[in-house]
Motif scaffolding. Structure first.
Motif, PDB file in Angstrom:
ATOM      1  N   HIS A 112      -9.453 -65.390  26.440  1.00  0.00           N
ATOM      2  CA  HIS A 112      -8.995 -64.281  27.275  1.00  0.00           C
ATOM      3  C   HIS A 112      -9.555 -64.365  28.701  1.00  0.00           C
ATOM      4  CE1 HIS A 112      -6.708 -62.188  24.263  1.00  0.00           C
ATOM      5  NE2 HIS A 112      -7.724 -62.218  23.413  1.00  0.00           N
ATOM      6  N   GLU A 113     -10.835 -64.738  28.836  1.00  0.00           N
ATOM      7  CA  GLU A 113     -11.409 -64.828  30.185  1.00  0.00           C
ATOM      8  C   GLU A 113     -10.828 -66.015  30.946  1.00  0.00           C
ATOM      9  OE1 GLU A 113     -15.448 -64.043  30.941  1.00  0.00           O
ATOM     10  OE2 GLU A 113     -15.714 -62.718  29.214  1.00  0.00           O
ATOM     11  N   ALA A 114     -10.551 -67.100  30.235  1.00  0.00           N
ATOM     12  CA  ALA A 114      -9.924 -68.255  30.887  1.00  0.00           C
ATOM     13  C   ALA A 114      -8.508 -67.902  31.346  1.00  0.00           C
ATOM     14  CB  ALA A 114      -9.895 -69.440  29.928  1.00  0.00           C
ATOM     15  N   LYS A 115      -7.779 -67.197  30.495  1.00  0.00           N
ATOM     16  CA  LYS A 115      -6.397 -66.841  30.829  1.00  0.00           C
ATOM     17  C   LYS A 115      -6.334 -65.976  32.082  1.00  0.00           C
ATOM     18  CE  LYS A 115      -2.125 -65.286  28.641  1.00  0.00           C
ATOM     19  NZ  LYS A 115      -1.502 -64.818  27.377  1.00  0.00           N
ATOM     20  N   GLU A 116      -7.327 -65.116  32.265  1.00  0.00           N
ATOM     21  CA  GLU A 116      -7.359 -64.235  33.433  1.00  0.00           C
ATOM     22  C   GLU A 116      -7.440 -65.004  34.747  1.00  0.00           C
ATOM     23  OE1 GLU A 116     -10.459 -61.378  33.057  1.00  0.00           O
ATOM     24  OE2 GLU A 116      -9.489 -60.285  31.413  1.00  0.00           O
ATOM     25  N   VAL A 117      -8.006 -66.205  34.702  1.00  0.00           N
ATOM     26  CA  VAL A 117      -8.127 -67.008  35.931  1.00  0.00           C
ATOM     27  C   VAL A 117      -7.179 -68.206  35.925  1.00  0.00           C
ATOM     28  CG1 VAL A 117     -10.482 -66.268  36.452  1.00  0.00           C
ATOM     29  CG2 VAL A 117     -10.139 -68.243  34.951  1.00  0.00           C
ATOM     30  N   GLY A 118      -6.190 -68.178  35.037  1.00  0.00           N
ATOM     31  CA  GLY A 118      -5.162 -69.206  35.051  1.00  0.00           C
ATOM     32  C   GLY A 118      -5.547 -70.513  34.388  1.00  0.00           C
ATOM     33  N   ILE A 119      -6.455 -70.451  33.418  1.00  0.00           N
ATOM     34  CA  ILE A 119      -6.925 -71.646  32.711  1.00  0.00           C
ATOM     35  C   ILE A 119      -6.499 -71.572  31.248  1.00  0.00           C
ATOM     36  CG2 ILE A 119      -8.994 -72.888  31.942  1.00  0.00           C
ATOM     37  CD1 ILE A 119     -10.349 -71.896  34.509  1.00  0.00           C
ATOM     38  N   PHE A 120      -6.163 -72.710  30.661  1.00  0.00           N
ATOM     39  CA  PHE A 120      -5.789 -72.786  29.255  1.00  0.00           C
ATOM     40  C   PHE A 120      -7.031 -73.083  28.412  1.00  0.00           C
ATOM     41  CE2 PHE A 120      -2.221 -74.412  31.801  1.00  0.00           C
ATOM     42  CZ  PHE A 120      -1.234 -73.492  31.462  1.00  0.00           C
ATOM     43  N   ALA A 121      -7.225 -72.346  27.334  1.00  0.00           N
ATOM     44  CA  ALA A 121      -8.385 -72.577  26.465  1.00  0.00           C
ATOM     45  C   ALA A 121      -7.938 -72.729  25.022  1.00  0.00           C
ATOM     46  CB  ALA A 121      -9.385 -71.427  26.586  1.00  0.00           C
ATOM     47  N   LEU A 122      -8.473 -73.736  24.356  1.00  0.00           N
ATOM     48  CA  LEU A 122      -8.198 -73.988  22.944  1.00  0.00           C
ATOM     49  C   LEU A 122      -9.515 -74.063  22.178  1.00  0.00           C
ATOM     50  CD1 LEU A 122      -5.580 -76.858  23.362  1.00  0.00           C
ATOM     51  CD2 LEU A 122      -5.061 -74.520  22.620  1.00  0.00           C
ATOM     52  N   ASP A 123      -9.568 -73.476  20.987  1.00  0.00           N
ATOM     53  CA  ASP A 123     -10.688 -73.743  20.082  1.00  0.00           C
ATOM     54  C   ASP A 123     -10.200 -74.790  19.091  1.00  0.00           C
ATOM     55  OD1 ASP A 123      -9.296 -71.044  19.432  1.00  0.00           O
ATOM     56  OD2 ASP A 123     -10.078 -71.580  17.456  1.00  0.00           O
ATOM     57  N   ALA A 124     -10.917 -75.905  19.016  1.00  0.00           N
ATOM     58  CA  ALA A 124     -10.449 -77.056  18.239  1.00  0.00           C
ATOM     59  C   ALA A 124     -11.599 -77.734  17.511  1.00  0.00           C
ATOM     60  CB  ALA A 124      -9.743 -78.044  19.159  1.00  0.00           C
ATOM     61  N   MET A 141      -8.599 -78.806  13.905  1.00  0.00           N
ATOM     62  CA  MET A 141      -7.935 -77.531  13.616  1.00  0.00           C
ATOM     63  C   MET A 141      -7.933 -76.694  14.893  1.00  0.00           C
ATOM     64  SD  MET A 141     -10.998 -77.018  10.913  1.00  0.00           S
ATOM     65  CE  MET A 141     -11.134 -78.811  10.712  1.00  0.00           C
ATOM     66  N   VAL A 142      -6.750 -76.301  15.365  1.00  0.00           N
ATOM     67  CA  VAL A 142      -6.628 -75.805  16.736  1.00  0.00           C
ATOM     68  C   VAL A 142      -6.095 -74.374  16.789  1.00  0.00           C
ATOM     69  CG1 VAL A 142      -5.714 -76.302  19.034  1.00  0.00           C
ATOM     70  CG2 VAL A 142      -6.111 -78.183  17.424  1.00  0.00           C
ATOM     71  N   GLY A 143      -6.764 -73.561  17.620  1.00  0.00           N
ATOM     72  CA  GLY A 143      -6.296 -72.215  17.913  1.00  0.00           C
ATOM     73  C   GLY A 143      -6.063 -72.046  19.409  1.00  0.00           C
ATOM     74  N   GLY A 144      -5.132 -71.179  19.772  1.00  0.00           N
ATOM     75  CA  GLY A 144      -4.798 -70.949  21.178  1.00  0.00           C
ATOM     76  C   GLY A 144      -3.296 -70.917  21.354  1.00  0.00           C
ATOM     77  N   GLN A 166      -3.202 -74.088  14.152  1.00  0.00           N
ATOM     78  CA  GLN A 166      -3.446 -73.065  13.144  1.00  0.00           C
ATOM     79  C   GLN A 166      -2.992 -71.672  13.567  1.00  0.00           C
ATOM     80  OE1 GLN A 166      -4.436 -73.681  10.134  1.00  0.00           O
ATOM     81  NE2 GLN A 166      -5.093 -75.797  10.317  1.00  0.00           N
ATOM     82  N   GLY A 167      -2.824 -71.431  14.872  1.00  0.00           N
ATOM     83  CA  GLY A 167      -2.425 -70.108  15.321  1.00  0.00           C
ATOM     84  C   GLY A 167      -3.112 -69.741  16.623  1.00  0.00           C
ATOM     85  N   GLN A 168      -3.180 -68.468  16.895  1.00  0.00           N
ATOM     86  CA  GLN A 168      -3.716 -67.979  18.157  1.00  0.00           C
ATOM     87  C   GLN A 168      -5.231 -68.191  18.264  1.00  0.00           C
ATOM     88  OE1 GLN A 168      -1.886 -66.913  20.909  1.00  0.00           O
ATOM     89  NE2 GLN A 168      -0.332 -67.881  19.623  1.00  0.00           N
ATOM     90  N   ALA A 169      -5.787 -67.845  19.405  1.00  0.00           N
ATOM     91  CA  ALA A 169      -7.219 -68.073  19.678  1.00  0.00           C
ATOM     92  C   ALA A 169      -8.081 -67.567  18.537  1.00  0.00           C
ATOM     93  CB  ALA A 169      -7.601 -67.372  20.979  1.00  0.00           C
ATOM     94  N   GLY A 170      -9.028 -68.400  18.120  1.00  0.00           N
ATOM     95  CA  GLY A 170      -9.910 -68.075  17.013  1.00  0.00           C
ATOM     96  C   GLY A 170      -9.457 -68.664  15.695  1.00  0.00           C
ATOM     97  N   ALA A 171      -8.182 -69.026  15.582  1.00  0.00           N
ATOM     98  CA  ALA A 171      -7.655 -69.548  14.320  1.00  0.00           C
ATOM     99  C   ALA A 171      -8.265 -70.898  13.958  1.00  0.00           C
ATOM    100  CB  ALA A 171      -6.132 -69.653  14.396  1.00  0.00           C
ATOM    101  N   GLY A 172      -8.551 -71.701  14.977  1.00  0.00           N
ATOM    102  CA  GLY A 172      -9.202 -72.984  14.706  1.00  0.00           C
ATOM    103  C   GLY A 172     -10.577 -72.788  14.106  1.00  0.00           C
ATOM    104  N   GLN A 173     -11.335 -71.853  14.677  1.00  0.00           N
ATOM    105  CA  GLN A 173     -12.684 -71.592  14.167  1.00  0.00           C
ATOM    106  C   GLN A 173     -12.639 -70.967  12.773  1.00  0.00           C
ATOM    107  OE1 GLN A 173     -15.164 -72.902  15.443  1.00  0.00           O
ATOM    108  NE2 GLN A 173     -14.768 -73.166  17.620  1.00  0.00           N
ATOM    109  N   HIS A 174     -11.700 -70.087  12.518  1.00  0.00           N
ATOM    110  CA  HIS A 174     -11.564 -69.526  11.168  1.00  0.00           C
ATOM    111  C   HIS A 174     -11.250 -70.639  10.156  1.00  0.00           C
ATOM    112  CE1 HIS A 174     -12.107 -65.250  11.452  1.00  0.00           C
ATOM    113  NE2 HIS A 174     -11.207 -65.100  12.396  1.00  0.00           N
ATOM    114  N   THR A 175     -10.390 -71.576  10.547  1.00  0.00           N
ATOM    115  CA  THR A 175     -10.059 -72.686   9.653  1.00  0.00           C
ATOM    116  C   THR A 175     -11.290 -73.537   9.373  1.00  0.00           C
ATOM    117  OG1 THR A 175      -7.807 -72.729  10.534  1.00  0.00           O
ATOM    118  CG2 THR A 175      -8.528 -74.661   9.308  1.00  0.00           C
TER     119      THR A 175
END
Length: 294
Positions: A112-124, A141-144, A166-175
């Motif tokens: 969310h903080e990355a998106k606010e400044v125009g940056i793409f963030a993935l948890d993988a 396993m990727v979220g974002g 795997q889905g939206q942000a956090g889904a990679g970490q849950h997996t």
């Protein structure tokens, strides 16, 4: 979509797995800038063609894709946030990929903080240990945002062979928590099976040869049981990091109002090993728990 020759990858964290992952990116022809707490740990990667930079801020200024593979959620926070962190020093449209096993909550915050400044963030986060990292055969396993995942797919394919959105942000970490929960009790079974074979007067190597191809087969049985039999407890994945992962999984399970007795048992056993001074051994050193008990 960026072309390979337009991509400069920053890599932060060159531990047991990160070092091999970085080297595989270099072999694939990507330009790489690296940073880690100890420059000494980076020498092998620098010799292979990477450029050393001192801080996350320097990495952010130089790269348009940044991969982080650090130890703990607190390390992730330090790398991503603050005046020297990645989020507020990266250029717009940079891709930030955290491959550390961290918390889903932190992954969502980064997104969310990355998106606010125009940056793409993935948890993988990844699975496969030192062998998977070395051979470029990690499970990833990727979220974002799915569009960001697709844009980074060519990079993921250098590092792994089982790559799943795997889905939206956090889904990679849950997996990854699912992965660690499954491993936790599996390692208990692997160690108990070897000890049973020894006490029954069997040849553990022959037993392993037989049971690893049947219903008992698992990655841990095939890759870590031979190390146990050889007395090799060097880390493919540190006990101290596995304890961290299990702690995260226990906290997330509590939020989900879920009882996890197998995971709780495994964490207690690994906590005991850490108290014995084994925190820097590989997870297969769980075998030593029974030596302490008898």
């Amino acid at each position: 979509m960026m072309k390979n020759n337009e991509i400069v990858i920053g890599f932060i964290g060159l531990g047991v797995m990160g070092k091999s992952m970085a080297k595989n990116l270099l072999k694939a022809g990507y330009s790489l800038v690296v940073s880690t707490r100890s420059k000494e740990k980076a020498l092998e990667v620098i010799e292979a063609g990477a450029k050393w930079l001192d801080t996350p801020k320097d990495i952010a200024n130089a790269a348009n894709v940044v991969i982080t593979m650090v130890g703990y959620p607190t390390d992730v926070e330090q790398v991503y946030f603050g005046e020297e962190g990645l989020i507020y020093n990266s250029s717009k449209n940079t891709y930030l990929i955290d491959m550390t096993t961290s918390t889903p909550t932190l992954a969502k915050r980064i997104y969310h903080e990355a998106k606010e400044v125009g940056i793409f963030a993935l948890d993988a986060p990844v699975s496969g240990g030192d062998i998977g990292a070395r051979d470029g055969k990690l499970a990833i396993m990727v979220g974002g945002d799915e569009e960001a995942f697709e844009a980074m797919q060519p990079i993921f394919e250098i590092l792994g062979t089982n790559i799943t959105y795997q889905g939206q942000a956090g889904a990679g970490q849950h997996t990854k928590m699912c992965n660690q929960i499954a491993i936790a009790t599996n390692m208990i079974g692997v160690c108990e099976a070897i000890i049973y074979a020894e006490k029954a007067g069997l040849n553990p190597e022959k037993v392993l040869q037989t049971i690893s191809s049947g219903a008992a087969g698992s990655w841990s049985l095939s890759n870590l049981a031979p190390r146990i039999i050889q007395g090799n407890f060097a880390p493919g994945f540190y006990i101290k990091h596995f304890i961290k992962d299990m702690k995260i999984a226990l906290e997330e399970a509590e939020k989900l109002e879920m009882n996890v007795p197998g995971l709780s048992l495994a964490k207690n056993m690994y906590d005991r090993l850490a108290e014995m001074g084994e925190e820097n051994s590989g997870t297969q050193a769980l075998y030593k728990y029974w030596q302490q008990q008898n």
